[in-house]
Design a protein around this motif. Structure first.
Motif, PDB file in Angstrom:
ATOM      1  N   TRP A 250      -3.372  -8.694  -4.705  1.00  0.00           N
ATOM      2  CA  TRP A 250      -3.227  -7.357  -5.281  1.00  0.00           C
ATOM      3  C   TRP A 250      -2.942  -6.338  -4.176  1.00  0.00           C
ATOM      4  CZ3 TRP A 250      -6.266  -2.999  -4.325  1.00  0.00           C
ATOM      5  CH2 TRP A 250      -6.007  -1.894  -5.142  1.00  0.00           C
ATOM      6  N   GLU A 251      -3.706  -6.392  -3.100  1.00  0.00           N
ATOM      7  CA  GLU A 251      -3.566  -5.395  -2.032  1.00  0.00           C
ATOM      8  C   GLU A 251      -2.195  -5.471  -1.372  1.00  0.00           C
ATOM      9  OE1 GLU A 251      -5.470  -4.636   2.318  1.00  0.00           O
ATOM     10  OE2 GLU A 251      -6.925  -4.722   0.674  1.00  0.00           O
ATOM     11  N   ARG A 252      -1.632  -6.653  -1.245  1.00  0.00           N
ATOM     12  CA  ARG A 252      -0.331  -6.808  -0.593  1.00  0.00           C
ATOM     13  C   ARG A 252       0.792  -6.127  -1.370  1.00  0.00           C
ATOM     14  NH1 ARG A 252       1.262 -11.995  -0.516  1.00  0.00           N
ATOM     15  NH2 ARG A 252      -0.580 -12.951  -1.463  1.00  0.00           N
ATOM     16  N   ASN A 253       0.495  -5.739  -2.596  1.00  0.00           N
ATOM     17  CA  ASN A 253       1.505  -5.055  -3.421  1.00  0.00           C
ATOM     18  C   ASN A 253       1.192  -3.572  -3.633  1.00  0.00           C
ATOM     19  OD1 ASN A 253       3.449  -7.249  -4.462  1.00  0.00           O
ATOM     20  ND2 ASN A 253       1.428  -8.174  -4.700  1.00  0.00           N
ATOM     21  N   GLN A 254       0.201  -3.042  -2.925  1.00  0.00           N
ATOM     22  CA  GLN A 254      -0.199  -1.640  -3.054  1.00  0.00           C
ATOM     23  C   GLN A 254       0.299  -0.855  -1.844  1.00  0.00           C
ATOM     24  OE1 GLN A 254      -1.628  -0.967  -6.088  1.00  0.00           O
ATOM     25  NE2 GLN A 254      -1.241  -3.167  -6.288  1.00  0.00           N
ATOM     26  N   LEU A 255       1.456  -0.266  -1.980  1.00  0.00           N
ATOM     27  CA  LEU A 255       2.088   0.442  -0.867  1.00  0.00           C
ATOM     28  C   LEU A 255       1.409   1.786  -0.617  1.00  0.00           C
ATOM     29  CD1 LEU A 255       4.445   0.580   1.163  1.00  0.00           C
ATOM     30  CD2 LEU A 255       5.851   1.526  -0.685  1.00  0.00           C
ATOM     31  N   ARG A 256       1.039   2.039   0.626  1.00  0.00           N
ATOM     32  CA  ARG A 256       0.391   3.298   1.001  1.00  0.00           C
ATOM     33  C   ARG A 256       1.293   4.107   1.940  1.00  0.00           C
ATOM     34  NH1 ARG A 256      -5.333   2.974   0.241  1.00  0.00           N
ATOM     35  NH2 ARG A 256      -5.550   2.029  -1.819  1.00  0.00           N
ATOM     36  N   VAL A 257       1.408   5.395   1.656  1.00  0.00           N
ATOM     37  CA  VAL A 257       2.077   6.310   2.583  1.00  0.00           C
ATOM     38  C   VAL A 257       1.026   6.857   3.541  1.00  0.00           C
ATOM     39  CG1 VAL A 257       3.301   8.502   2.828  1.00  0.00           C
ATOM     40  CG2 VAL A 257       3.865   6.947   0.931  1.00  0.00           C
ATOM     41  N   GLU A 258       1.274   6.710   4.832  1.00  0.00           N
ATOM     42  CA  GLU A 258       0.391   7.271   5.861  1.00  0.00           C
ATOM     43  C   GLU A 258       1.168   8.325   6.630  1.00  0.00           C
ATOM     44  OE1 GLU A 258      -2.613   6.540   5.750  1.00  0.00           O
ATOM     45  OE2 GLU A 258      -2.842   4.492   5.015  1.00  0.00           O
ATOM     46  N   ARG A 259       0.559   9.504   6.790  1.00  0.00           N
ATOM     47  CA  ARG A 259       1.236  10.622   7.454  1.00  0.00           C
ATOM     48  C   ARG A 259       0.650  10.844   8.844  1.00  0.00           C
ATOM     49  NH1 ARG A 259       3.960  14.111   3.637  1.00  0.00           N
ATOM     50  NH2 ARG A 259       3.740  13.308   1.507  1.00  0.00           N
ATOM     51  N   TYR A 260       1.536  11.033   9.808  1.00  0.00           N
ATOM     52  CA  TYR A 260       1.149  11.258  11.200  1.00  0.00           C
ATOM     53  C   TYR A 260       1.869  12.502  11.708  1.00  0.00           C
ATOM     54  CZ  TYR A 260      -0.278   6.390  10.681  1.00  0.00           C
ATOM     55  OH  TYR A 260      -0.847   5.217  10.231  1.00  0.00           O
ATOM     56  N   ARG A 261       1.121  13.361  12.414  1.00  0.00           N
ATOM     57  CA  ARG A 261       1.707  14.587  12.966  1.00  0.00           C
ATOM     58  C   ARG A 261       1.471  14.624  14.462  1.00  0.00           C
ATOM     59  NH1 ARG A 261       1.122  19.821   9.098  1.00  0.00           N
ATOM     60  NH2 ARG A 261       2.077  18.925   7.227  1.00  0.00           N
TER      61      ARG A 261
ATOM     62  N   LEU B 206       9.972   0.793  -5.917  1.00  0.00           N
ATOM     63  CA  LEU B 206       8.803   1.611  -5.578  1.00  0.00           C
ATOM     64  C   LEU B 206       8.916   2.161  -4.161  1.00  0.00           C
ATOM     65  CD1 LEU B 206       5.980   2.760  -6.106  1.00  0.00           C
ATOM     66  CD2 LEU B 206       5.030   0.547  -5.415  1.00  0.00           C
ATOM     67  N   LEU B 207       9.301   1.310  -3.231  1.00  0.00           N
ATOM     68  CA  LEU B 207       9.470   1.751  -1.846  1.00  0.00           C
ATOM     69  C   LEU B 207      10.551   2.823  -1.752  1.00  0.00           C
ATOM     70  CD1 LEU B 207       8.985   1.534   1.201  1.00  0.00           C
ATOM     71  CD2 LEU B 207      10.485  -0.471   1.222  1.00  0.00           C
ATOM     72  N   LEU B 208      11.654   2.625  -2.405  1.00  0.00           N
ATOM     73  CA  LEU B 208      12.753   3.599  -2.360  1.00  0.00           C
ATOM     74  C   LEU B 208      12.343   4.936  -2.974  1.00  0.00           C
ATOM     75  CD1 LEU B 208      15.671   1.188  -3.286  1.00  0.00           C
ATOM     76  CD2 LEU B 208      15.419   2.414  -1.116  1.00  0.00           C
ATOM     77  N   LYS B 209      11.543   4.891  -4.036  1.00  0.00           N
ATOM     78  CA  LYS B 209      11.076   6.124  -4.680  1.00  0.00           C
ATOM     79  C   LYS B 209      10.179   6.921  -3.736  1.00  0.00           C
ATOM     80  CE  LYS B 209       8.781   7.734  -8.929  1.00  0.00           C
ATOM     81  NZ  LYS B 209       7.653   8.473  -8.356  1.00  0.00           N
ATOM     82  N   LYS B 210       9.259   6.216  -3.058  1.00  0.00           N
ATOM     83  CA  LYS B 210       8.363   6.914  -2.125  1.00  0.00           C
ATOM     84  C   LYS B 210       9.137   7.489  -0.946  1.00  0.00           C
ATOM     85  CE  LYS B 210       4.021   4.530  -3.211  1.00  0.00           C
ATOM     86  NZ  LYS B 210       3.279   5.746  -3.600  1.00  0.00           N
TER      87      LYS B 210
END
Length: 295
Positions: free
Chosen positions: A19-30, A59-63
């Motif tokens: 399940w986790e391998r299919n849960q894409l997370r956006v991480e932001r770095y400044r 999903l990846l393209l949308k994010k």
């Protein structure tokens, strides 16, 4: 009861890991710096390993579209190329090719090879997988020991390592960086020296974090790596295991400052062979490089 629990627990963990391998997370770095005069946003994608988040990576393209990046930097290992095989027959490139074509329609792409690209192109190719991937690479700017100026105050380099640097390690030490490779890296980074402003923010794509320490001697501000897949399990501060069968490596993921240089190791998007992620979600890394003092 204890025996039953110990029997069921690995099964539950494998289900959760799937399940986790299919849960894409956006991480932001400044990163704030006095070397740029305006804000720049780019995304860093690494270690896709031919994975697809939804059909054709929808999903990846949308994010990615929601983040509105100026550029996309790719840190290698988009395909899967299996070790110890003379041909590319079992290698996997279809999803990575589709993604490259889709991204190239909207964004400038800059790509540095990882070990899986090196393996893929070292094999005999009877089914056209090398050819298909090479054709997809025509849509990107390939950086193999070379640099280019993205803006007057922003520069990007891609630094290469051959397959000998990716040998299994177990309890061995990594291969020392050879003099020829050191000179190639130095030459690549200095290649845009003519008319270079004094203040310029330099970014380097270099797939293996095992060689981030060697970057400290070079005039680079941010080193972007992948390869480790976050260390498989998200233990704070160290990896349970990394590729090349190296155990308990420190700093297997995230952004940290080393002296005057930033080192980033992405968790990556996919996995291969040992398909495990626990507390270590797939990562779409979004970077904002900001003028000093800008929030």
């Amino acid at each position: 009861m204890t025996f039953l629990f110990l029997l069921i627990l690995p099964i539950l963990l494998l289900i959760y890991s799937h399940w986790e391998r299919n849960q894409l997370r956006v991480e932001r770095y400044r990163i704030s710096t006095d070397k740029v005069n305006k804000a720049y946003r780019f995304l860093f994608l690494t270690d896709l390993h031919d994975k697809s988040f939804g059909k054709d990576n929808a999903l990846l393209l949308k994010k990615i579209e929601e983040l509105k990046p100026r550029w996309i930097f790719i840190g290698g290992d988009f395909p899967i190329s299996y070790s110890g095989e003379k041909t590319a027959e079992r290698d996997e490139v279809e999803n990575s090719c589709r993604l490259l074509y889709a991204l190239a329609e909207k964004y400038p792409l800059y790509y540095a090879f990882g070990n899986h690209e090196e393996k893929l192109f070292s094999k005999e190719d009877f089914q056209g997988k090398q050819q298909a991937f090479r054709k997809a690479l025509e849509k990107v700017e390939l950086l193999e020991n070379r640099s280019l100026r993205l803006e007057q105050d922003l520069e990007l380099s891609g630094l290469s390592l051959d397959l000998s640097y990716y040998r299994p390690l177990l309890w061995k030490k990594k291969k020392p960086l050879g003099e020829k490779d050191k000179k190639n890296w130095e030459k690549a980074i200095e290649a845009t020296g003519e008319n270079r402003p004094k203040n310029i923010f330099r970014i380097a794509l270099m797939h293996s974090p095992f060689y981030q320490a060697e970057m400290e001697a070079l005039p680079v501000d941010l080193v972007l790596s992948g390869h480790f897949h976050g260390g498989a399990i998200g233990f704070p501060g160290f990896a349970l295991m990394t590729p090349q069968y190296k155990f308990f490596v420190r700093n297997p993921r995230g952004l940290r400052k080393v002296g005057g240089q930033w080192h980033f190791t992405g968790r990556g998007l996919g996995t291969h062979s040992i398909n495990v992620r626990l507390a270590n979600f797939p990562e779409l890394a979004c970077f904002d490089i900001l003028p000093m003092g800008e929030a």
